[in-house]
Design an enzyme around this catalytic site. Structure first.
Site, short mmCIF file in Angstrom:
data_model
loop_
_atom_site.label_atom_id
_atom_site.label_comp_id
_atom_site.label_asym_id
_atom_site.label_seq_id
_atom_site.Cartn_x
_atom_site.Cartn_y
_atom_site.Cartn_z
N HIS A 155 0.83 -1.21 0.00
CA HIS A 155 0.00 0.00 0.00
C HIS A 155 0.86 1.26 0.00
O HIS A 155 2.06 1.20 0.26
CB HIS A 155 -0.94 0.02 1.22
N LYS A 159 -0.55 5.06 4.41
CA LYS A 159 -1.40 4.12 5.16
C LYS A 159 -0.86 3.93 6.58
O LYS A 159 0.34 3.69 6.77
CB LYS A 159 -1.50 2.78 4.42
#
Ligand code: NAD
Length: 267
Positions: A155, A159
């Site tokens: 990700h 995040k």
């Protein structure tokens, strides 16, 4: 033609959902709203979402637009979603909830109110990811004990949590399929002289880099071969399109709480 109301209309997901509604011939934007102090209140929802004027002004509360639609799509915050479902359930307005991070007593109340209306609640609305959940389960069951199971997720650098909720859901599904308890067999870090991989363990590893929207891989490693199941999301449109698909589906269902597996007929 189904009329959809969008909560958090100026948010990252809200804008993509307005785009997805605009591109779908079976639904139109009935209403849009934001938190009362948001700078986009009173702006045209189409302008904010970048699709040109739609003639729908962003209101400052659900109460202002609740009569303008058949279904509400909500990707906001846990607190806002709880408030919205209280109003939606008092008016029997169908709802699609994508907000994540709803836990504890809040989740209990959301689920109990959702059961009394037509509602889809899913932490991942991507069609591809939901099909992956199903296929991963089948593969784990079919390949059986001879294949090591590893889950890898990547990700963007912003995040804050790890592993992703989707990776954890995959790991739970995989553990269930092979009859193991993820609490006991999940391995989240490897460093140093850790010894040979145990047969039972399920590895869950996280990478963080740049602007990756979300990649998930399930690897089944055997002797002489490996099989990998990969989902890559390119942008937020896959979630937005899944949410619109869920909205069009749920308005035709009896009252009850559903998830994306129900929407896609995968149950
Ligand atoms: P965001 O912060 O960009 O957007 C949220 C919007 O909600 C903001 O514009 C905010 O002003 C608005 N909002 C806050 N309180 C409100 C209220 N009381 N009334 C109306 N609007 C209000 O966040 P985002 O990236 O769009 O994500 C929103 C949520 O969706 C998060 O929980 C995220 O994790 C979740 N999400 C879920 C999926 C899925 O597939 N289920 C996919 C992506 C994101």
């Amino acid at each position: 033609m189904i009329k959809t109301i969008v909560a958090g209309a100026a948010g990252r997901m809200g804008q993509r959902i307005i785009n997805a509604i605009h591109q779908n011939s079976e639904t139109s934007l009935g209403g849009a709203f934001e938190r009362p102090d948001h700078p986009s209140v009173n702006a045209d929802a189409g302008h904010v979402a970048g699709v040109g004027e739609l003639g729908v002004k962003i209101a400052g509360s659900l109460g202002d637009v609740i009569d303008q639609g058949d279904v509400l799509i909500d990707f906001t915050t846990p607190e806002a979603t709880l408030k919205n479902i209280r109003s939606a359930s008092s008016r029997a307005l169908a709802m699609v909830i994508g907000t994540t991070g709803i836990t504890g007593e809040m989740l209990d109340e959301v689920r109990s109110l959702a059961g009394a209306i037509q509602c889809v609640h899913a932490a991942n609305m991507s069609v591809g990811v939901n099909v992956m959940f199903r296929i991963a389960e089948e593969l784990a069951r079919t390949l059986g004990e001879d294949y090591d199971i590893e889950v890898l997720e990547s990700h963007h650098r912003m995040k804050k949590d790890a592993p992703s909720g989707t990776a954890m859901r995959l790991a739970q599904i995989l553990a269930g399929a092979v009859g193991r308890d993820l609490e006991k067999v999940g391995v989240y870090e490897r460093k140093g002289i850790i010894g040979e991989r145990t047969h039972q363990e399920i590895g869950i590893q996280s990478l963080r880099a740049g602007d990756i929207t979300g990649d998930h891989t399930v690897m089944f490693g055997g002797m002489g071969e490996r099989l990998e199941l990969i989902h890559r999301s390119h942008n937020r449109d896959n979630f937005a399109r899944g949410a619109v698909r869920a909205a069009l589906w749920v308005v035709q269902q009896p009252k009850g709480l559903y998830d994306m597996q129900d929407v896609l007929g995968l149950r």
